[in-house]
Design an enzyme around this catalytic site. Structure first.
Site, PDB file in Angstrom:
ATOM      1  N   ASN A  26      -7.599  -4.306  -5.519  1.00  0.00           N
ATOM      2  CA  ASN A  26      -8.996  -4.249  -5.037  1.00  0.00           C
ATOM      3  C   ASN A  26      -9.776  -3.104  -5.676  1.00  0.00           C
ATOM      4  O   ASN A  26     -10.323  -2.240  -4.999  1.00  0.00           O
ATOM      5  CB  ASN A  26      -9.040  -4.185  -3.501  1.00  0.00           C
ATOM      6  CG  ASN A  26      -8.365  -2.976  -2.910  1.00  0.00           C
ATOM      7  OD1 ASN A  26      -7.424  -2.424  -3.493  1.00  0.00           O
ATOM      8  ND2 ASN A  26      -8.829  -2.538  -1.755  1.00  0.00           N
ATOM      9  N   ASP A  37       0.679   1.072   2.400  1.00  0.00           N
ATOM     10  CA  ASP A  37      -0.773   0.877   2.368  1.00  0.00           C
ATOM     11  C   ASP A  37      -1.484   2.206   2.131  1.00  0.00           C
ATOM     12  O   ASP A  37      -2.599   2.414   2.602  1.00  0.00           O
ATOM     13  CB  ASP A  37      -1.290   0.198   3.645  1.00  0.00           C
ATOM     14  CG  ASP A  37      -2.700  -0.348   3.480  1.00  0.00           C
ATOM     15  OD1 ASP A  37      -3.144  -0.531   2.330  1.00  0.00           O
ATOM     16  OD2 ASP A  37      -3.362  -0.582   4.506  1.00  0.00           O
ATOM     17  N   ALA A  72     -12.269   2.719   5.416  1.00  0.00           N
ATOM     18  CA  ALA A  72     -10.968   2.419   6.027  1.00  0.00           C
ATOM     19  C   ALA A  72      -9.859   2.709   5.031  1.00  0.00           C
ATOM     20  O   ALA A  72      -9.918   2.266   3.887  1.00  0.00           O
ATOM     21  CB  ALA A  72     -10.922   0.956   6.440  1.00  0.00           C
ATOM     22  N   LEU A  82      -7.674  -0.466   8.104  1.00  0.00           N
ATOM     23  CA  LEU A  82      -7.733  -1.883   8.463  1.00  0.00           C
ATOM     24  C   LEU A  82      -6.418  -2.554   8.104  1.00  0.00           C
ATOM     25  O   LEU A  82      -5.846  -2.207   7.071  1.00  0.00           O
ATOM     26  CB  LEU A  82      -8.897  -2.567   7.740  1.00  0.00           C
ATOM     27  CG  LEU A  82     -10.275  -2.155   8.274  1.00  0.00           C
ATOM     28  CD1 LEU A  82     -11.378  -2.655   7.357  1.00  0.00           C
ATOM     29  CD2 LEU A  82     -10.485  -2.672   9.701  1.00  0.00           C
ATOM     30  N   HIS A 118      -4.023 -10.198   3.305  1.00  0.00           N
ATOM     31  CA  HIS A 118      -4.675  -9.354   4.309  1.00  0.00           C
ATOM     32  C   HIS A 118      -5.106 -10.314   5.410  1.00  0.00           C
ATOM     33  O   HIS A 118      -6.103 -11.020   5.263  1.00  0.00           O
ATOM     34  CB  HIS A 118      -5.870  -8.592   3.721  1.00  0.00           C
ATOM     35  CG  HIS A 118      -6.541  -7.710   4.734  1.00  0.00           C
ATOM     36  ND1 HIS A 118      -6.532  -6.336   4.660  1.00  0.00           N
ATOM     37  CD2 HIS A 118      -7.211  -8.017   5.877  1.00  0.00           C
ATOM     38  CE1 HIS A 118      -7.182  -5.838   5.709  1.00  0.00           C
ATOM     39  NE2 HIS A 118      -7.595  -6.838   6.462  1.00  0.00           N
ATOM     40  N   HIS A 143       3.350  -2.093  -0.913  1.00  0.00           N
ATOM     41  CA  HIS A 143       1.895  -2.266  -0.722  1.00  0.00           C
ATOM     42  C   HIS A 143       1.231  -0.904  -0.836  1.00  0.00           C
ATOM     43  O   HIS A 143       1.374  -0.065   0.053  1.00  0.00           O
ATOM     44  CB  HIS A 143       1.600  -2.870   0.661  1.00  0.00           C
ATOM     45  CG  HIS A 143       0.142  -3.058   0.954  1.00  0.00           C
ATOM     46  ND1 HIS A 143      -0.350  -4.205   1.535  1.00  0.00           N
ATOM     47  CD2 HIS A 143      -0.943  -2.258   0.763  1.00  0.00           C
ATOM     48  CE1 HIS A 143      -1.659  -4.109   1.681  1.00  0.00           C
ATOM     49  NE2 HIS A 143      -2.045  -2.922   1.218  1.00  0.00           N
ATOM     50  N   LYS A 158      -3.106 -11.541  -4.326  1.00  0.00           N
ATOM     51  CA  LYS A 158      -3.507 -11.032  -3.017  1.00  0.00           C
ATOM     52  C   LYS A 158      -4.707 -11.796  -2.490  1.00  0.00           C
ATOM     53  O   LYS A 158      -5.732 -11.902  -3.164  1.00  0.00           O
ATOM     54  CB  LYS A 158      -3.853  -9.544  -3.168  1.00  0.00           C
ATOM     55  CG  LYS A 158      -4.290  -8.848  -1.898  1.00  0.00           C
ATOM     56  CD  LYS A 158      -3.128  -8.604  -0.961  1.00  0.00           C
ATOM     57  CE  LYS A 158      -3.594  -8.115   0.397  1.00  0.00           C
ATOM     58  NZ  LYS A 158      -3.821  -6.685   0.451  1.00  0.00           N
ATOM     59  N   HIS A 211       0.696  -5.360   6.007  1.00  0.00           N
ATOM     60  CA  HIS A 211       0.341  -4.343   7.009  1.00  0.00           C
ATOM     61  C   HIS A 211       0.068  -4.953   8.393  1.00  0.00           C
ATOM     62  O   HIS A 211      -1.035  -4.853   8.923  1.00  0.00           O
ATOM     63  CB  HIS A 211      -0.830  -3.474   6.547  1.00  0.00           C
ATOM     64  CG  HIS A 211      -2.038  -4.170   5.968  1.00  0.00           C
ATOM     65  ND1 HIS A 211      -2.588  -5.305   6.512  1.00  0.00           N
ATOM     66  CD2 HIS A 211      -2.815  -3.868   4.903  1.00  0.00           C
ATOM     67  CE1 HIS A 211      -3.644  -5.660   5.807  1.00  0.00           C
ATOM     68  NE2 HIS A 211      -3.791  -4.807   4.815  1.00  0.00           N
ATOM     69  N   HIS A 237      -2.406   1.382  -2.775  1.00  0.00           N
ATOM     70  CA  HIS A 237      -3.638   1.430  -3.574  1.00  0.00           C
ATOM     71  C   HIS A 237      -3.607   2.702  -4.406  1.00  0.00           C
ATOM     72  O   HIS A 237      -3.681   3.796  -3.854  1.00  0.00           O
ATOM     73  CB  HIS A 237      -4.858   1.442  -2.643  1.00  0.00           C
ATOM     74  CG  HIS A 237      -4.889   0.269  -1.704  1.00  0.00           C
ATOM     75  ND1 HIS A 237      -5.598  -0.874  -1.956  1.00  0.00           N
ATOM     76  CD2 HIS A 237      -4.242   0.060  -0.513  1.00  0.00           C
ATOM     77  CE1 HIS A 237      -5.404  -1.742  -0.971  1.00  0.00           C
ATOM     78  NE2 HIS A 237      -4.583  -1.200  -0.081  1.00  0.00           N
ATOM     79  N   PHE A 238      -3.510   2.535  -5.727  1.00  0.00           N
ATOM     80  CA  PHE A 238      -3.561   3.706  -6.611  1.00  0.00           C
ATOM     81  C   PHE A 238      -4.993   4.065  -6.987  1.00  0.00           C
ATOM     82  O   PHE A 238      -5.255   5.157  -7.445  1.00  0.00           O
ATOM     83  CB  PHE A 238      -2.784   3.422  -7.900  1.00  0.00           C
ATOM     84  CG  PHE A 238      -1.302   3.619  -7.810  1.00  0.00           C
ATOM     85  CD1 PHE A 238      -0.746   4.664  -7.075  1.00  0.00           C
ATOM     86  CD2 PHE A 238      -0.437   2.775  -8.509  1.00  0.00           C
ATOM     87  CE1 PHE A 238       0.632   4.870  -7.026  1.00  0.00           C
ATOM     88  CE2 PHE A 238       0.938   2.972  -8.476  1.00  0.00           C
ATOM     89  CZ  PHE A 238       1.475   4.014  -7.733  1.00  0.00           C
ATOM     90  N   ARG A 239      -5.912   3.083  -6.863  1.00  0.00           N
ATOM     91  CA  ARG A 239      -7.278   3.232  -7.391  1.00  0.00           C
ATOM     92  C   ARG A 239      -7.221   3.329  -8.920  1.00  0.00           C
ATOM     93  O   ARG A 239      -6.230   2.977  -9.525  1.00  0.00           O
ATOM     94  CB  ARG A 239      -8.021   4.439  -6.769  1.00  0.00           C
ATOM     95  CG  ARG A 239      -7.913   4.563  -5.256  1.00  0.00           C
ATOM     96  CD  ARG A 239      -8.492   3.379  -4.517  1.00  0.00           C
ATOM     97  NE  ARG A 239      -8.537   3.658  -3.066  1.00  0.00           N
ATOM     98  CZ  ARG A 239      -8.562   2.730  -2.142  1.00  0.00           C
ATOM     99  NH1 ARG A 239      -8.510   1.454  -2.455  1.00  0.00           N
ATOM    100  NH2 ARG A 239      -8.628   3.049  -0.874  1.00  0.00           N
ATOM    101  N   HIS A 272      -9.236   7.734   0.095  1.00  0.00           N
ATOM    102  CA  HIS A 272     -10.703   7.835   0.066  1.00  0.00           C
ATOM    103  C   HIS A 272     -11.012   9.322   0.180  1.00  0.00           C
ATOM    104  O   HIS A 272     -10.402  10.011   1.006  1.00  0.00           O
ATOM    105  CB  HIS A 272     -11.340   7.114   1.266  1.00  0.00           C
ATOM    106  CG  HIS A 272     -11.139   5.635   1.277  1.00  0.00           C
ATOM    107  ND1 HIS A 272     -11.932   4.759   0.575  1.00  0.00           N
ATOM    108  CD2 HIS A 272     -10.221   4.864   1.913  1.00  0.00           C
ATOM    109  CE1 HIS A 272     -11.523   3.507   0.773  1.00  0.00           C
ATOM    110  NE2 HIS A 272     -10.483   3.552   1.583  1.00  0.00           N
TER     111      HIS A 272
END
Ligand code: NCD
Ligand code: ZN
Ligand code: ZN
Length: 343
Positions: free
Chosen positions: A41, A246, A262, A218, A135, A13, A98, A173, A15-17, A250
């Site tokens: 996302n 996770d 978050a 989150l 989630h 899990h 997801k 998560h 996030h690479f963006r 940011h």
């Protein structure tokens, strides 16, 4: 123990963006993980096979020379999705989809309102062997943020796993003893990822002595009894729990804000921090299962063949990094000492 060698782990899990930040996030994960489940996302979200394949190529373009790193792609479920989208995703090699309740977390405004309406899509996922990643938090404004995971279990999750008994579900998560208990008691088709921050921290680390925006993620950190339950879950060696960092970058200005984002950017230290936690728990013998075997087995993918060695040696996470955009970002555990290091 001063040194441990484990089969090369995967991150189930993260996030690479997108865009030039991939030149930061992809190498940071590829330094020690062989594969990662890439969260969808983005804005706009990854809602179909075509978008997933294009995003996969952008990630592959950022993999450092000589690395064999493989991204595993996921779809972002929306109410507009049809069973045919699931068939197409399967054909494109997408491994999971997801479920974000709309508004539950970063970039989830376009997500699912009314989970019951998704049942035809879940039925097709069950048929195609796509995993459902969740989630698990309700979003109703009157539900206390610390209770949102538990309420989601009772309002939605019990029903989803009962209605789709052969659908593989990953409760992502998890943050509470209720979630750990639910996963333990559920069938072999239900598992959970656990982040480093939820094993290492509790809500005091967010709020005592001033608000700590870099520990804000989150689902939000919970009280220490829940943290303890998660630590016990991983120390048990149960194959229902596996590594999912996770890692969720940011920029510093977006975290240190009157309305801060978050997410903790943990890719720089996650494997080392998990090792530290298992060491504290006197459970280093359970690290390899959690990091390298349970996730692959649950996803029905081959286990990795390489190895990673960690040594007990102190090092400091940098206070700040610079993103390819030039913006500073504060990594998770910034400036703090980690007691295990990749050899
Ligand atoms: C994630 C993000 O920033 O994309 N943030 C987080 O706090 N975990 C979204 C998510 O995983 O819910
Ligand atoms: Zn989430
Ligand atoms: Zn996430």
């Amino acid at each position: 123990m001063q040194k441990i060698t484990i089969t090369t782990p995967d991150d189930w899990h993260l996030h690479f963006r997108d865009g030039d930040i991939l030149n930061e996030t992809v190498p940071a994960t590829a330094r020690c993980f062989a594969r990662a489940i890439v969260m969808p996302n983005l804005v706009p979200a990854v809602t179909n096979a075509k978008l997933a394949l294009a995003y996969k190529q952008r990630i592959l373009d950022a993999v450092p020379e000589g690395s064999q790193f493989q991204p595993l792609m996921t779809l972002f479920l929306t109410n507009d999705m049809t069973p045919q989208d699931i068939v197409d995703a399967k054909t494109a090699g997408v491994v999971a989809a997801k479920l974000y309740p709309a508004g539950a977390t970063t970039n989830s405004a376009a997500a699912v309102k009314g989970i019951e309406a998704m049942h035809p899509v879940f039925a097709e996922m069950e048929k195609q062997g796509l995993l459902l990643l969740i989630h698990g938090e309700v979003t109703e404004s009157h539900i206390d943020i610390f209770d949102r995971e538990k309420v989601f279990i009772d309002q939605y999750l019990r029903k989803i796993v009962a209605d789709f008994p052969t659908l593989k579900v990953v409760f992502e998560h998890i943050t509470t003893s209720d979630a750990a208990q639910f996963v333990k008691e559920s069938s072999e088709n239900v598992a959970a990822t656990i982040t480093p921050q939820h094993l290492m921290l509790n809500r005091n680390d967010l709020l005592v002595g001033g608000v700590k925006p870099h520990n804000y993620c989150l689902p939000v950190l919970k009280r220490s009894t829940h943290q303890q339950a998660l630590r016990e879950a991983v120390a048990s060696g149960s194959s229902k729990f596996f590594l999912g960092t996770d890692s969720a970058p940011h920029a510093k200005h977006a975290k240190e804000s009157a309305c801060g984002c978050a997410g903790c950017y943990s890719a720089w230290s996650a494997l080392e921090l998990y090792t530290q936690v298992f060491d504290e728990l006197d459970a280093l013998d359970k690290l390899e299962g959690f990091a390298s075997f349970h996730g692959a087995d649950f996803y029905g993918l081959p286990r990795n063949t390489g190895t990673v060695t960690l040594e007990k040696q102190d090092w400091q996470v940098p206070e700040s990094l610079t993103l390819p955009s030039g913006d500073p970002i504060v990594p998770f555990y910034a400036g703090q000492t980690v007691s295990w290091k990749i050899a």
